[in-house]
Design an enzyme around this catalytic site. Structure first.
Site, PDB file in Angstrom:
ATOM      1  N   ASP A  52       0.853  -1.188   0.000  1.00 42.05           N
ATOM      2  CA  ASP A  52       0.000   0.000   0.000  1.00 42.05           C
ATOM      3  C   ASP A  52       0.896   1.247   0.000  1.00 42.05           C
ATOM      4  O   ASP A  52       1.792   1.355  -0.822  1.00 42.05           O
ATOM      5  CB  ASP A  52      -0.961  -0.043   1.196  1.00 42.05           C
ATOM      6  CG  ASP A  52      -2.083   0.970   1.100  1.00 42.05           C
ATOM      7  OD1 ASP A  52      -3.081   0.687   0.406  1.00 42.05           O
ATOM      8  OD2 ASP A  52      -1.963   2.054   1.697  1.00 42.05           O
ATOM      9  N   TYR A  71      -3.010  11.134   0.798  1.00 39.98           N
ATOM     10  CA  TYR A  71      -3.628  11.059  -0.531  1.00 39.98           C
ATOM     11  C   TYR A  71      -3.609  12.429  -1.205  1.00 39.98           C
ATOM     12  O   TYR A  71      -3.350  12.549  -2.397  1.00 39.98           O
ATOM     13  CB  TYR A  71      -5.069  10.551  -0.405  1.00 39.98           C
ATOM     14  CG  TYR A  71      -5.161   9.084  -0.079  1.00 39.98           C
ATOM     15  CD1 TYR A  71      -5.303   8.132  -1.084  1.00 39.98           C
ATOM     16  CD2 TYR A  71      -5.087   8.639   1.241  1.00 39.98           C
ATOM     17  CE1 TYR A  71      -5.384   6.779  -0.789  1.00 39.98           C
ATOM     18  CE2 TYR A  71      -5.156   7.288   1.547  1.00 39.98           C
ATOM     19  CZ  TYR A  71      -5.302   6.366   0.531  1.00 39.98           C
ATOM     20  OH  TYR A  71      -5.365   5.024   0.839  1.00 39.98           O
ATOM     21  N   HIS A 124      -4.561  -7.824   0.014  1.00 42.81           N
ATOM     22  CA  HIS A 124      -3.858  -6.547   0.056  1.00 42.81           C
ATOM     23  C   HIS A 124      -3.083  -6.381   1.358  1.00 42.81           C
ATOM     24  O   HIS A 124      -2.008  -5.787   1.371  1.00 42.81           O
ATOM     25  CB  HIS A 124      -4.888  -5.429  -0.101  1.00 42.81           C
ATOM     26  CG  HIS A 124      -4.305  -4.053  -0.118  1.00 42.81           C
ATOM     27  ND1 HIS A 124      -3.645  -3.532  -1.196  1.00 42.81           N
ATOM     28  CD2 HIS A 124      -4.301  -3.075   0.834  1.00 42.81           C
ATOM     29  CE1 HIS A 124      -3.251  -2.295  -0.922  1.00 42.81           C
ATOM     30  NE2 HIS A 124      -3.634  -1.999   0.301  1.00 42.81           N
TER      31      HIS A 124
END
Length: 446
Positions: A233, A372, A424
């Protein structure tokens, strides 16, 4: 500074004039209560007035100590939750269903014990050091084996260092976990700024490139002139950035999440952006990957679009409502575990809540989302990674590129393996398998 800090051994670095300081505070009922505390050895040269000034790069031991008032406040907020109406569909297409989230919240309020999570962290050697004006929290466990390879591993969102704790034994003491002494690692697990017990940056600019540069400072501050880096990630994005910077001493990186922007074939990437069909030259396997990418961008990328453009707006709800925070994090955990839609089949309730509660108690739901926004701003050009790269593809990952697609970003791909289980959150879901992959991935660079 060459400090041999590990396995909790800090006596040689402490001074008689150590003092206690408040790590962070949170307001409850108008009163400030300490969130965590640590002992700060006062190091550095004497100033002209005779006072001792702390060295800015000094490494300080850290212990978690959440006030009971914060846990009481959490349970009261959980009890006062105003729940939304149920979904109008029979699937997860509108998000996490109340019937799925309510049992987890009921357990959180009535049976979950944060003190056990706190004890897990405090049983490990934790530290804080200031890099580029921000305090960085990290766990540092040295292997008892000679010639262990230093490894820095980085978590992602919506995860934390809790994702990585079950890797510590297998990586630092492999002989007790089916490995060999020559497989051993010295392990450094930092917390990304704005997450967990690392400081929240007060100004913009902490993008993956800056974090990667900070990680190189951290490893060399710990006395590791040669090391490897690993991440999934955001940890993979940070490891990629570190590989592009290629500082002296970085031997290789391993990622279990690959950047689509640098590895997707250009014609397929253009088709994805335009909404058109995939190129005719894609194989059957590649067409599946293309359609999975399209589905993710159309149906699974909303969380990133919100945090990439309005992290402060979503942050009000994440800061004020523990169930709002839990839903935001749990939704993506459910989306990305190998057991799609059923996180508790891959992770225990306690494991999930350790992670969510850490976000709540540190009020890092809002600040963690800013990475982000930082990554969406103009930054470093995504040039190929300059150091050797190892990749493990887990079947439950969102993007599973074939080996030949990786050559654009990774011209020196030294290891590629597709495994049969794990999603993930592979390190969290499958720590034994993940440890075996890291041993194999870095074998040639030791």
């Amino acid at each position: 500074m060459d400090l041999d800090i590990g396995e909790g051994a800090l006596a040689s670095h402490e001074t008689s004039d150590s003092r206690q300081f408040s790590r962070r505070s949170l307001l409850l009922g108008g009163a400030a209560v300490g969130l965590a505390s640590a002992t700060l050895p006062l190091a550095g040269a004497l100033a002209s007035d005779g006072a001792r000034r702390p060295a800015p790069d000094w490494i300080r031991p850290f212990q978690v100590n959440i006030p009971e008032a914060a846990l009481v406040d959490l349970r009261l907020r959980l009890a006062a939750t105003r729940w939304p109406d149920g979904e109008t569909v029979t699937n997860r297409s509108q998000g996490i269903q109340p019937d799925k989230l309510k049992p987890l919240v009921d357990y959180w309020q009535s049976a979950y014990d944060w003190r056990q999570a706190e004890a897990k962290l405090n049983a490990l050697p934790q530290f804080v050091t200031n890099i580029d004006g921000v305090d960085i929290h990290f766990i540092h466990v040295r292997s008892p084996h000679d010639n262990a390879l230093p490894l820095i591993m980085t978590h992602g969102w919506p995860g934390s260092v809790f994702e990585l704790l079950n890797l510590i034994g297998p990586l630092t003491e492999p002989t007790a976990h089916g490995g060999k002494a020559e497989d051993a690692f010295h392990l450094v697990l930092p917390t990304i700024p704005g997450f967990g017990f690392s400081q929240k940056p007060s100004a913009s600019g902490w993008n993956p490139q800056r974090i990667a540069a900070a990680w190189d400072v951290l490893m060399k501050r710990l006395g590791y002139p040669r090391y490897v880096s690993q991440g999934g990630d955001w940890g993979a994005i940070i490891s990629d950035a570190l590989g592009r910077q290629a500082p002296n001493g970085l031997l290789a990186i391993h990622v279990n999440r690959v950047e689509r922007a640098t590895t997707f074939p250009p014609d397929a990437a253009q088709a994805l952006r335009s909404g058109g069909p995939g190129p005719d030259n894609l194989s059957a396997e590649e067409k599946v990957i293309f359609e999975e990418a399209r589905d993710f961008l159309n149906n699974g990328f909303g969380y990133a679009a919100i945090m990439g453009t309005r992290p402060e707006t979503i942050g009000y709800g994440l800061a004020d409502s523990p169930v709002g925070l839990a839903a935001w994090l749990y939704d993506k955990i459910a989306d990305w575990v190998y057991t799609r839609g059923d996180p508790e089949a891959a992770l225990s309730k306690d494991a999930i809540l350790d992670n969510i509660t850490l976000y709540w108690l540190t009020n890092t739901g809002p600040s963690s989302g800013r990475i982000y926004w930082e990554n969406a701003a103009p930054g470093a050009k995504l040039t190929p990674v300059k150091v050797p790269v190892a990749v493990t593809v887990f079947p439950g990952e969102v993007y599973k590129p074939p080996k030949h697609w990786l050559s654009r970003a990774y011209p020196n791909l030294i290891y590629y393996n597709r495994v049969e289980k794990g999603g993930h959150f592979a390190a969290w879901e499958e720590p034994k398998l993940f440890s075996e992959e890291l041993r194999a991935a870095f074998k040639t660079v030791r």
